[in-house]
Every structure is written in C-alpha cells, then in structure tokens.
Scaffold this motif. Structure first.
Motif, PDB file in Angstrom:
ATOM      1  N   PRO A 157       0.969  -1.348   0.015  1.00  0.00           N
ATOM      2  CA  PRO A 157      -0.213   0.076  -0.092  1.00  0.00           C
ATOM      3  C   PRO A 157       0.783   1.045   0.493  1.00  0.00           C
ATOM      4  N   THR A 158       2.180   1.672   0.087  1.00  0.00           N
ATOM      5  CA  THR A 158       2.597   2.528   0.858  1.00  0.00           C
ATOM      6  C   THR A 158       3.266   2.609  -1.006  1.00  0.00           C
ATOM      7  N   HIS A 159       3.186   1.598  -1.433  1.00  0.00           N
ATOM      8  CA  HIS A 159       3.928   2.371  -2.961  1.00  0.00           C
ATOM      9  C   HIS A 159       2.353   2.477  -3.811  1.00  0.00           C
ATOM     10  N   SER A 160       1.780   2.967  -3.554  1.00  0.00           N
ATOM     11  CA  SER A 160       0.571   3.507  -4.025  1.00  0.00           C
ATOM     12  C   SER A 160       0.837   4.672  -4.797  1.00  0.00           C
ATOM     13  N   ARG A 161       2.030   6.045  -4.854  1.00  0.00           N
ATOM     14  CA  ARG A 161       2.246   6.895  -5.060  1.00  0.00           C
ATOM     15  C   ARG A 161       3.053   7.285  -6.573  1.00  0.00           C
ATOM     16  N   THR A 162       3.874   5.487  -6.467  1.00  0.00           N
ATOM     17  CA  THR A 162       4.734   5.299  -7.169  1.00  0.00           C
ATOM     18  C   THR A 162       4.566   4.987  -8.312  1.00  0.00           C
ATOM     19  N   ILE A 163       3.252   4.140  -8.272  1.00  0.00           N
ATOM     20  CA  ILE A 163       2.170   3.384  -9.552  1.00  0.00           C
ATOM     21  C   ILE A 163       1.452   4.629  -9.832  1.00  0.00           C
ATOM     22  N   CYS A 164       1.046   5.752  -8.869  1.00  0.00           N
ATOM     23  CA  CYS A 164       0.304   6.399  -9.802  1.00  0.00           C
ATOM     24  C   CYS A 164       1.705   7.402 -10.783  1.00  0.00           C
ATOM     25  N   VAL A 165       2.570   7.428 -10.643  1.00  0.00           N
ATOM     26  CA  VAL A 165       3.623   8.518 -10.769  1.00  0.00           C
ATOM     27  C   VAL A 165       3.980   7.351 -12.094  1.00  0.00           C
ATOM     28  N   LEU A 166       4.401   6.364 -12.446  1.00  0.00           N
ATOM     29  CA  LEU A 166       4.948   5.703 -13.507  1.00  0.00           C
ATOM     30  C   LEU A 166       3.659   5.109 -14.423  1.00  0.00           C
ATOM     31  N   ALA A 167       2.259   5.228 -13.563  1.00  0.00           N
ATOM     32  CA  ALA A 167       0.984   4.876 -14.877  1.00  0.00           C
ATOM     33  C   ALA A 167       0.589   6.313 -15.194  1.00  0.00           C
ATOM     34  N   LEU A 168       1.115   7.389 -15.176  1.00  0.00           N
ATOM     35  CA  LEU A 168       0.512   8.797 -16.053  1.00  0.00           C
ATOM     36  C   LEU A 168       1.792   8.866 -16.780  1.00  0.00           C
ATOM     37  N   SER A 212       1.476   9.154 -20.895  1.00  0.00           N
ATOM     38  CA  SER A 212       1.192  10.257 -21.678  1.00  0.00           C
ATOM     39  C   SER A 212       2.364   9.688 -22.883  1.00  0.00           C
ATOM     40  N   ALA A 213       3.342   9.103 -22.426  1.00  0.00           N
ATOM     41  CA  ALA A 213       4.056   8.868 -24.062  1.00  0.00           C
ATOM     42  C   ALA A 213       3.826   7.635 -24.949  1.00  0.00           C
ATOM     43  N   ALA A 214       2.864   6.801 -24.150  1.00  0.00           N
ATOM     44  CA  ALA A 214       1.828   6.329 -24.729  1.00  0.00           C
ATOM     45  C   ALA A 214       0.831   6.572 -26.103  1.00  0.00           C
ATOM     46  N   THR A 215       1.032   8.401 -25.704  1.00  0.00           N
ATOM     47  CA  THR A 215      -0.521   8.509 -26.576  1.00  0.00           C
ATOM     48  C   THR A 215      -0.060   9.311 -27.452  1.00  0.00           C
ATOM     49  N   ALA A 248       1.194   1.256 -32.649  1.00  0.00           N
ATOM     50  CA  ALA A 248       0.519   1.877 -32.580  1.00  0.00           C
ATOM     51  C   ALA A 248      -0.490   0.626 -31.528  1.00  0.00           C
ATOM     52  N   VAL A 249      -0.109  -0.795 -31.683  1.00  0.00           N
ATOM     53  CA  VAL A 249      -0.528  -1.538 -31.370  1.00  0.00           C
ATOM     54  C   VAL A 249      -0.008  -1.379 -29.819  1.00  0.00           C
ATOM     55  N   LEU A 250       1.365  -1.349 -29.632  1.00  0.00           N
ATOM     56  CA  LEU A 250       1.998  -1.544 -28.310  1.00  0.00           C
ATOM     57  C   LEU A 250       1.374   0.028 -27.356  1.00  0.00           C
ATOM     58  N   ALA A 251       1.402   0.372 -28.276  1.00  0.00           N
ATOM     59  CA  ALA A 251       0.449   2.655 -28.077  1.00  0.00           C
ATOM     60  C   ALA A 251      -0.083   1.970 -26.790  1.00  0.00           C
ATOM     61  N   VAL A 252      -1.136   0.953 -27.188  1.00  0.00           N
ATOM     62  CA  VAL A 252      -2.235   1.018 -27.223  1.00  0.00           C
ATOM     63  C   VAL A 252      -2.394  -0.069 -26.335  1.00  0.00           C
ATOM     64  N   MET A 259      -0.464  15.616 -22.490  1.00  0.00           N
ATOM     65  CA  MET A 259      -0.516  16.184 -21.802  1.00  0.00           C
ATOM     66  C   MET A 259      -0.786  16.588 -20.463  1.00  0.00           C
ATOM     67  N   LEU A 260      -2.217  16.225 -20.726  1.00  0.00           N
ATOM     68  CA  LEU A 260      -2.954  15.993 -19.792  1.00  0.00           C
ATOM     69  C   LEU A 260      -2.684  14.747 -18.752  1.00  0.00           C
ATOM     70  N   TRP A 261      -2.427  14.004 -19.358  1.00  0.00           N
ATOM     71  CA  TRP A 261      -1.806  12.954 -18.649  1.00  0.00           C
ATOM     72  C   TRP A 261      -1.493  12.680 -17.654  1.00  0.00           C
ATOM     73  N   LEU A 262      -0.626  13.844 -17.303  1.00  0.00           N
ATOM     74  CA  LEU A 262       0.877  14.249 -16.598  1.00  0.00           C
ATOM     75  C   LEU A 262       0.326  16.128 -15.707  1.00  0.00           C
ATOM     76  N   VAL A 263      -0.674  16.445 -15.830  1.00  0.00           N
ATOM     77  CA  VAL A 263      -1.414  17.651 -14.947  1.00  0.00           C
ATOM     78  C   VAL A 263      -1.877  16.872 -13.578  1.00  0.00           C
ATOM     79  N   PRO A 264      -2.205  15.939 -13.058  1.00  0.00           N
ATOM     80  CA  PRO A 264      -2.289  15.174 -11.551  1.00  0.00           C
ATOM     81  C   PRO A 264      -1.106  15.099 -10.921  1.00  0.00           C
ATOM     82  N   LEU A 265       0.346  15.242 -11.661  1.00  0.00           N
ATOM     83  CA  LEU A 265       1.808  14.687 -11.374  1.00  0.00           C
ATOM     84  C   LEU A 265       1.827  16.042  -9.861  1.00  0.00           C
ATOM     85  N   LEU A 266       1.320  17.327 -10.711  1.00  0.00           N
ATOM     86  CA  LEU A 266       1.026  18.108  -9.789  1.00  0.00           C
ATOM     87  C   LEU A 266       0.544  18.653  -8.504  1.00  0.00           C
TER      88      LEU A 266
END
Length: 394
Positions: free
Chosen positions: A273-284, A288-291, A303-307, A373-380
């Motif tokens: 449970p203490t790794h949730s913040r790290t998971i959020c950062v990695l996911a966002l 963003s990179a895939a988009t 395209a397939v890999l990005a999806v 870029m919108l994917w990255l907004v929650p990092l703030l």
C-alpha cells in the motif's frame, strides 16, 4: 428464520454489471460514429455530443447520486436508475430522430448516475478488499472497451440501432440481478479502517483537499481513457489508415485491458500500500508517452504497443484511489466516490466532443499531443499516500 446474507460472488457480479452497463453506454455511440451520423443526418461532432449528453448528467449527478445510495441503499437506488435507462433506450429505438436520441442519452445519464457509485459500494461490501475493487473497476471499464469492439459488428445486423439495443440488453441484465439483490441491511458489512465520520455533512467532502488530489488522478486515468476509447476506432483509421475492423479490435484494448490492469492494481495496493504514489507516477508517465506515440503514424506495431500500454497502465491506480476515498468517509463511501466521478466525467463531457471536432477538421494528431500533456497534470497534485488520513467532523 434469520435473513441470510448475500454471498460475496453474486454481490461482486452485480457490482460489475452496474459499472459495466454505464461503461458500455458511454462508448457505444462513438463506436458506431459513422453509422449514427449518417442515419441521423449529422456529423461526428454531433455523435460526440451524444456522448456528452449522457456524460453531463452522469457527471453532475454522481455526488448527489452517491448521497442517495448512502441513504436509500444500493438495491432501491440502482433499480430505479436502471429502469429509467431501459425505458429511454426502448423509446430511442422508435426512429432515428436527433432530438429523441439526445433526450434518451440525457435520461440515461440521469439513470446511470447512481450505477457506478452503487457498484463501488457493493464491491467494498463484498469482502474481497482491494482485489475485489480492482475486479469491479476492471470489468466496469472493460465493458466500455467491449462496446468499442462489439458495436461495430452489431451494426452489420442492427444498423443505427446497434448502440441502443446492445446497451439496453446489458442494462436489462443488471436490472434483473439488482431486483434480486437482498435488502441492503442483509448484506455482509465489511469493517472499515478509516476514521469515524458519522454525522459529518456531505459538504465536508467538498472541503477535503486530499479527496480532490485523489479525484485528480481518478479523473485523468478514467476520463481520458474513456475519451480515447470513444474515438479509438476513428483515430486509428484517420491517423494510421487502419481498416475499420482492425481499428475496432485494436482500439478496444484501451479500456478492454483494464480487466487485467485494475485487478493487478488492486493486488499491488493490497500487498504494497505504501507504493501507491509510485504506481500513480509510473502509470501517468507511461500513458502520456503512449498517447504521444499514437499521434504520428509509424509502424503499425507501434500503435498496437501504445494501446497495450494505455490499457495496462491506466487502470493501475484505480483500486488504491477509490479505496482511499471510501476509507476516508466510511459512513459516506458512495458520496466520496461520486464526488471523484463528477471530476472524471466532467472531463469526458468537455473532451469527447472536442476530439470529435478535431477528427472532423484534420487536427487529430495535435489533439493527441494535448491529451498526452493532460495525463501529466495530476503529477502536480499527487495524493500524499494510500493510507487514509483523519478527516475531522465538521
């Protein structure tokens, strides 16, 4: 004779159907965009507005819908909402009239407003913990991806009626199971591990900064995923020149893979449970990179890999974020989730027609860069952690 509590499996099944019926409806119209536009004598922007017509009341009524669920119980609230949706869809099948379609979508958004929060509450009370919440979230969002895959094939038989018929069928199944659900008082209660907030008014949630931090992550990971999935087939055809059937199959993975990623995120939340913040950062960052990768045509495998990346990473934060919100308000868990969903579907309301306009006017690639870029907004404004912090009663 004492009342027997509903076993966890049927409870979790109903939770998945409640979330999944709403998820299916959200992307069904966009999955048949060209056929719907031709039948109704409209353009893609109007089809985007159909999604917004459902998403607007769905977003606006999530918070009051959550309050209603907390007060009346899941069975009563969900059955009423699902009945309204089925009736609206049956009326929409009468004729391809634009005003009737919009009215049916607005009514459906009103009815579905209680469904996701009801499902989240059932998942919480099922006794399956973070894993159960991940299963609920994965199936609910995978239903949106399934609609992107199934509706284009249903068009071959049902034509413009495909989004209406398929959504009505999924919703009717949820309604049948909701009607069989035992009274809420008979459900097995799951002990809460947050602070006791009995007596605190709903307005307390609207002044909770940490809840808004959780909502920012939820809004982007859920809302942007829905927007991209709604237009995935169109974007893959327009930008990547994929054949429409292949585009539908590939595009369905944006949400379809959440059936794996959200339970996986729930497992990670339970184990670490203490790794949730790290998971959020990695996911966002990964999403963003895939988009960005989708914004310019290169090799089809890209395209397939990005999806795949979008599908696997966007669902990871779900269980920890929703679980943390519920744990902060154990006496108002549905209202807490409803507040977060208002943010998520508010994003859907604004972004879905905008992306439809961009596709119509040749700006799809640029729009995807903006979405990246919108994917990255929650990092703030990342949540401080997975563990709920004390919320003093007002």
């Amino acid at each position: 004779m004492a009342t027997t509590a509903a076993p966890p499996a049927p409870t979790l099944l109903l939770a998945c159907l409640l979330g999944g019926s709403a998820g299916w409806a959200m992307t069904a119209a966009g999955a048949a965009a060209s056929t719907m536009a031709a039948a109704y004598g409209a353009d893609l922007l109007w089809v985007g507005l159909l999604t917004a017509a459902l998403a607007a009341p769905y977003a606006a009524l999530q918070f009051p819908g959550g309050i209603l669920v907390d007060r009346l119980g899941v069975r009563t609230a969900a059955a009423a909402g699902l009945s309204l949706v089925v009736a609206a869809h049956l009326l929409a099948l009468l004729a391809p009239l634009p005003w009737l379609a919009v009215a049916a979508r607005i009514a459906s958004g009103t009815g579905f407003a209680v469904c996701f929060v009801s499902g989240a509450e059932l998942a919480r009370s099922s006794g399956r913990g973070s894993w159960g919440m991940g299963i609920f979230g994965g199936v609910a969002l995978a239903a949106s991806g399934a609609a992107v895959l199934v509706v284009p094939f249903a068009e071959l038989v049902l034509d413009w009626r495909a989004p209406w018929v398929t959504t009505a069928a999924v919703t009717a199944l949820a309604l049948v199971l909701a009607a069989r659900q035992p009274p809420d008082g008979a459900r097995r209660a799951t002990p809460t591990h947050g602070v006791h907030t009995a007596g605190s008014p709903p307005s307390t949630l609207l002044r909770d900064g940490e809840l808004f931090r959780l909502a920012a992550v939820h809004a982007v990971t859920l809302g942007v995923g829905l927007v991209l999935s709604s237009w995935a087939t169109t974007l893959l055809v327009d930008i990547w020149s994929f054949e429409s059937t292949a585009a539908a199959v590939i595009g369905s993975g944006v949400l379809g893979l959440s059936v794996v990623s959200r339970p996986l995120g729930g497992h990670i939340a339970a184990m670490w449970p203490t790794h949730s913040r790290t998971i959020c950062v990695l996911a966002l960052i990964a999403c963003s990179a895939a988009t960005v990768a989708l914004s310019r045509p290169t090799a089809p495998v890209v395209a397939v890999l990005a999806v795949v990346v979008l599908g696997l990473f966007s669902g990871l934060p779900f269980a920890s974020v929703v679980g943390a919100a519920q744990a902060r308000y154990p006496q108002r868990p549905a209202a807490a989730v409803g507040m977060m969903n208002t943010a998520a579907f508010g994003l859907v309301v604004t972004a879905t027609p905008a992306m439809g306009w961009a596709a119509d006017h040749g700006h799809a690639s640029l729009t995807l860069v903006v979405v990246a870029m919108l994917w990255l907004v929650p990092l703030l404004v990342l949540p401080r952690g997975a563990q709920p912090r004390a919320v003093p009663p007002s």
